[in-house]
Design an enzyme around this catalytic site. Structure first.
Site, PDB file in Angstrom:
ATOM      1  N   CYS A  32       0.762  -1.230   0.104  1.00  0.00           N
ATOM      2  CA  CYS A  32      -0.098   0.000  -0.082  1.00  0.00           C
ATOM      3  C   CYS A  32       0.798   1.377  -0.078  1.00  0.00           C
ATOM      4  O   CYS A  32       1.679   1.384  -0.986  1.00  0.00           O
ATOM      5  CB  CYS A  32      -1.036  -0.036   1.122  1.00  0.00           C
ATOM      6  SG  CYS A  32      -2.193   1.157   1.285  1.00  0.00           S
ATOM      7  N   HIS A  80      -3.433  -5.711   0.651  1.00  0.00           N
ATOM      8  CA  HIS A  80      -2.880  -5.970   2.045  1.00  0.00           C
ATOM      9  C   HIS A  80      -2.993  -7.560   2.638  1.00  0.00           C
ATOM     10  O   HIS A  80      -3.901  -7.977   3.442  1.00  0.00           O
ATOM     11  CB  HIS A  80      -3.982  -5.194   3.207  1.00  0.00           C
ATOM     12  CG  HIS A  80      -3.767  -3.730   2.807  1.00  0.00           C
ATOM     13  ND1 HIS A  80      -2.569  -3.186   3.751  1.00  0.00           N
ATOM     14  CD2 HIS A  80      -4.271  -2.873   2.544  1.00  0.00           C
ATOM     15  CE1 HIS A  80      -2.619  -1.942   3.566  1.00  0.00           C
ATOM     16  NE2 HIS A  80      -3.670  -1.706   2.596  1.00  0.00           N
ATOM     17  N   GLU A 139      -1.323  -9.039   4.745  1.00  0.00           N
ATOM     18  CA  GLU A 139      -1.064  -9.009   6.411  1.00  0.00           C
ATOM     19  C   GLU A 139      -2.627  -8.772   6.794  1.00  0.00           C
ATOM     20  O   GLU A 139      -2.274  -9.028   8.294  1.00  0.00           O
ATOM     21  CB  GLU A 139      -0.016  -7.900   6.608  1.00  0.00           C
ATOM     22  CG  GLU A 139      -0.534  -6.629   6.760  1.00  0.00           C
ATOM     23  CD  GLU A 139      -0.696  -5.828   5.495  1.00  0.00           C
ATOM     24  OE1 GLU A 139      -1.067  -4.644   5.280  1.00  0.00           O
ATOM     25  OE2 GLU A 139      -0.614  -6.386   4.510  1.00  0.00           O
TER      26      GLU A 139
END
Length: 900
Positions: free
Chosen positions: A744, A865, A867
């Site tokens: 990001c 994302h 994660e």
């Protein structure tokens, strides 16, 4: 109101005499000075300059920086330097600092000119009273100053010592500019109890006409209601808010493979290694207050409970409420209605339910007045109670959704009607779309039944007996059914005879049942379908229907239960009476009507082309929705042999001011066997930390420099134009045994460093999304065949991932760059085809490109994302049987294995 707090942080400590009073966060501004006046007067009745002065500002990045300082303090446990803290809100420092001192059991000496202020020309009153936000006041011991200062400098958060605690409980505000004391008074005078307010009010009885059914046509009513803003699709609001930041989201608004925003409850995890969580839901029945204020309050509480019932909660007493009251104080009848409603909710209903209301707020200025020529005009909002409910859940994964399941064999649909068959339509969506109100409001007549309902739903959920759940609310059971159909992409057949049975039970014994029956199909079907009485619809396996019925019967809910329908293969909503079909509409047509309001608003606000593409996507009845195709075994832990040795290599979790995704990034690498180290760019710039101490780093997502310098560019320039930082990063990238991941904002930052990253010369520049809007989505990507060490063994896999960004469009300088770039991830549609269409490609990047790597695969950047979805339950939708670890954990395990 939602969250959890350590017991040691729940109470403020007494500050010793001489403790330092600190202002933390943004500077004061000539703003917010009319807030107190504006919030207690009819808008328009105030002086115009005070109305404008009441406007405040929003600076989320400053709020982020202040929060990081506070986090560093409380994370020190018993060594936390903060003794007591107070936010700066209404009244500004004139309220916050005296309350801070009073709560600490001390007086205060304040030096006015030490207060951080943006504008030099402010008067003492303006400095003392302005309501500029994103700042706190707090007290620390004098010996903690250097430690606290180091935290603030690291986070680049402004702060100032503005005074100290005194033994004498007096408030002194000294002004060195004028050489006087702007304030000098005893704190007990300032903060002592004021005289109790007395209001002389009268109850106001409204004579309202009954709701008129004559002339209403069912199909027309259906489409009017589905387009009503209170009922309609809210995607235009939901997709522009980051719903996954922090990585603890277990249930967001979007439900199922087609990501339809119909969830009843939100659920977050309490940590990264637990299934326990927190559920929160809302209830609101403002229109009912036009008829009956107390009924509107009871129904708001009832709706909050039927919503939060979708989460697994041990006991109804675990639910806590926050009550937000709004009224037009002084308007005839409103003060009395407020009093009656507060009493009905706070002293009668909630005690009977065993639920407390520990927090809340109010606004008593819900009226606007203005002059139009000689005429005095006004608009008054009805009494409003907005209820937010919160509760711990023992298993955040066991949250019911409205998605109708088509993979569970033959199923039944069951209505639990908590309205006792009364079908009151006052102030309903049906009444509103026909410009009526009615004179009979739905109400929570029997709290014991609501408690029994809640307990039974929890038991059935724990036993795995409920496949889908949706409460009855705005638009009645018709809308409830529609939203369940939209989430499941399936049709439903409704037995009207069973639904009208509730009405027949209430018929006078003197009337012939058939006569009543015939009359009900004109007015009664409207009542049954569109009443907004409390209740819910369940989907259960037919093999479990008897057990479900028995559970409700045992709870005393027998006549409230109706088995009224089942799924069909026609993708239509059908209502049948006996052998006759009295209503039939395609799901697609109903869903298009439901989403039309959102589409028009989105089309005006965003890129019209993208809004049209998303709206037209509903027409694809064969859309398979989200899916998973994995070319690897996601349950295999390839890092396990190395983790078992006990070695946990350090990885730098790199962030800049405004970054907000570092904690979930650290948690993902920690799960894969790394020791994550928090590294702020200020650490590198100051020389406190060196990248030479790490083999890898992860640059995290967020809003570095608020993105006002361009997406990630401010972060990149802090490296490019600082000799120490530039040397650090160049040495790191040139080494042969290092790796890095940019996600990001971190992706955008690394793309701007392409000149110093070997093999990154063809990386694109990331600019504003083609939709012209921030996009928070759960979309499909395909892993490309690339040398990326993070994606090793994953090529060919297609799976959903979270995206949350406003600037993700990959802008290549030339078409040749696109061909030469090492692409690691591409957006694909639900059929697995690379796509540039919105919203399956939320930023519109060419050829679906959203992740790139270098020829040696050591450095990878991506806009999504992973994660935030490395745990299975973090995914907005996922197949059953996946276990704890989700497929995206593989990329972090790949990095751990690569180090060996």
């Amino acid at each position: 109101g939602v969250g959890n707090i350590s017991e040691r942080h729940a109470f403020k400590q007494e500050a010793p005499s001489g403790a330092l009073f600190i202002q933390l966060g943004g500077p004061g501004m000539l703003i917010g000075l009319g807030g107190g006046a504006a919030s207690s007067m009819d808008t328009g009745a105030n002086a115009e300059n005070l109305d404008f002065d009441s406007v405040q500002r929003g600076n989320p990045e400053m709020e982020r920086r202040a929060q990081e300082v506070i986090d560093r303090c409380w994370q020190m446990g018993e060594s936390n330097p903060i003794l007591t803290i107070h936010d700066v809100g209404a009244g500004g420092l004139s309220n916050a600092l005296p309350e801070l001192a009073y709560g600490a059991g001390r007086g205060a000496w304040i030096q006015l000119r030490d207060v951080l202020s943006e504008e030099r020309g402010m008067s003492p009153m303006q400095i003392w009273c302005n309501e500029a936000q994103e700042r706190y006041v707090l007290a620390i011991r004098a010996e903690s100053y250097e430690l606290f200062q180091s935290f603030c400098e690291r986070e680049r958060c402004p702060f100032a010592v503005v005074g100290r605690a005194t033994e004498e409980q007096n408030l002194t505000v000294e002004d060195t500019y004028f050489g006087n004391k702007a304030v000098d008074m005893d704190l007990s005078v300032l903060l002592g109890k004021p005289p109790k307010m007395t209001r002389d009010v009268q109850r106001f009885h409204r004579n309202l006409p009954e709701f008129v059914y004559s002339g209403l046509e069912l199909k027309e009513a259906v489409y009017k209601i589905l387009r009503l803003p209170a009922v309609a699709d809210k995607s235009f609001l939901i997709t522009i808010g980051d719903r996954t930041v922090g990585g603890m989201t277990a249930r967001d608004q979007m439900v199922g493979p087609w990501q339809v925003p119909v969830a009843d409850v939100a659920v977050t995890f309490m940590g990264y290694d637990t299934r326990r969580g927190e559920a929160f839901a809302m209830g609101e029945r403002t229109p009912l207050a036009l008829i009956d204020g107390p009924a509107s309050g009871r129904m708001a509480v009832g709706e909050a409970i039927t919503n939060i019932s979708a989460a697994l909660i041990d006991d109804i007493g675990d639910i806590k409420l926050s009550a937000n009251w709004m009224a037009a104080a002084g308007h005839p009848g409103e003060d009395a209605a407020l009093y009656d409603t507060v009493r009905a909710v706070g002293l009668e209903l909630c005690p009977e339910l065993g639920i407390s209301i520990p927090v809340g707020k109010d606004s008593m200025s819900m009226k606007t007045v203005w002059n139009e020529g000689e005429a005095r005009k006004s608009v008054t909002a009805p009494l409003s109670l907005i209820v937010s409910s919160f509760a711990p859940t023992s298993d955040a994964r066991r949250t019911l959704t409205p998605q109708l399941r088509t993979d569970q064999g033959v199923t039944d649909l069951i209505l639990i009607d908590l309205g006792d068959g009364r079908c009151r339509l006052g102030a309903s969506a049906l009444a509103q779309v026909y410009k009526q109100c009615g004179n009979e409001a739905p109400d929570l007549d029997n709290p014991a039944k609501l408690k029994a309902f809640f307990t039974t739903i929890q038991k059935l959920n724990g036993d795995g007996k409920i496949l889908a759940y949706h409460d009855r609310s705005d638009g009645g059971m018709f809308v409830t059914l529609c939203e369940m159909m939209f989430a499941g992409h399936v049709g439903v057949t409704v037995d009207a005879d069973e639904l009208c049975f509730a009405m027949l039970r209430l018929a006078d014994d003197s009337k012939e049942a058939e006569v009543v029956r015939e009359g009900l199909y004109r007015s009664g079907m409207f009542g049954v379908l569109f009443t907004e009485e409390l209740g819910a619809i369940l989907q259960v396996r037919r093999s479990d229907t008897a057990d479900v019925m028995s559970a409700f019967f045992a709870a005393g809910l027998r006549s409230e239960l109706h088995v009224f329908g089942q799924l069909n293969d026609d993708d239509c909503l059908r209502i049948v009476r006996g052998d006759r079909e009295i209503f039939s509409e395609r799901r697609v047509d109903l869903q298009r009507a439901w989403s039309e309001t959102s589409y028009h608003l989105q089309r005006l606000r965003d890129n019209p082309e993208g809004a049209q593409q998303e709206y037209d996507g509903i027409l694809d009845i064969d859309d398979p929705g989200l899916s998973f195709k994995l070319t690897f075994d996601h349950k295999q832990d390839i890092a396990a042999p190395y983790v078992s040795r006990g070695a946990r290599p350090s990885i730098a979790i790199l962030r800049e001011q405004g970054v907000n995704g570092q904690v979930e990034m650290a948690a993902a690498f920690d799960r894969a066997g790394f020791a994550a180290v928090d590294v702020h760019m200020s650490d590198i710039l100051a020389g406190r930390v060196s990248l030479r101490d790490f083999r890898g780093f992860a640059a995290c997502g967020g809003f570095s420099y608020g993105d006002v310098l361009g997406a990630g560019e401010g972060w990149a320039k802090s490296i490019l134009y600082n000799s120490r930082a530039r040397d650090e990063f160049e040495a790191f990238f040139q080494a042969k045994d290092t790796f890095a991941l940019g996600v990001c904002n971190g992706c955008q930052m690394m793309s701007n460093l392409h000149e110093m990253i070997p093999g990154a010369e063809n990386w694109p520049h990331f600019v504003k999304n083609k939709s012209e809007q921030f996009e928070a989505r759960f979309v499909m990507v395909e892993v490309q065949d690339s040398p990326s060490l993070f994606l090793s063994g994953m090529a060919g896999s297609r799976l959903p991932v979270v995206v949350s960004h406003g600037e993700g469009y990959a802008e290549f300088a030339t078409s040749g760059q696109i061909q030469a770039a090492r692409v690691a991830l591409r957006y694909v549609d639900h059929y697995g085809q690379v796509s540039e269409s919105y919203p399956v490609n939320p930023n519109g990047s060419p050829q679906g490109i959203t992740g790139l790597t270098t020829p040696d695969g050591r450095f990878t950047i991506m806009m999504p994302h992973p994660e935030r979805v490395y745990r299975t339950a973090q995914n907005s939708w996922y197949p059953e049987g996946w276990g704890e670890d989700g497929p995206w954990l593989r990329i972090f395990r790949n990095a751990r294995a690569w180090l060996e």
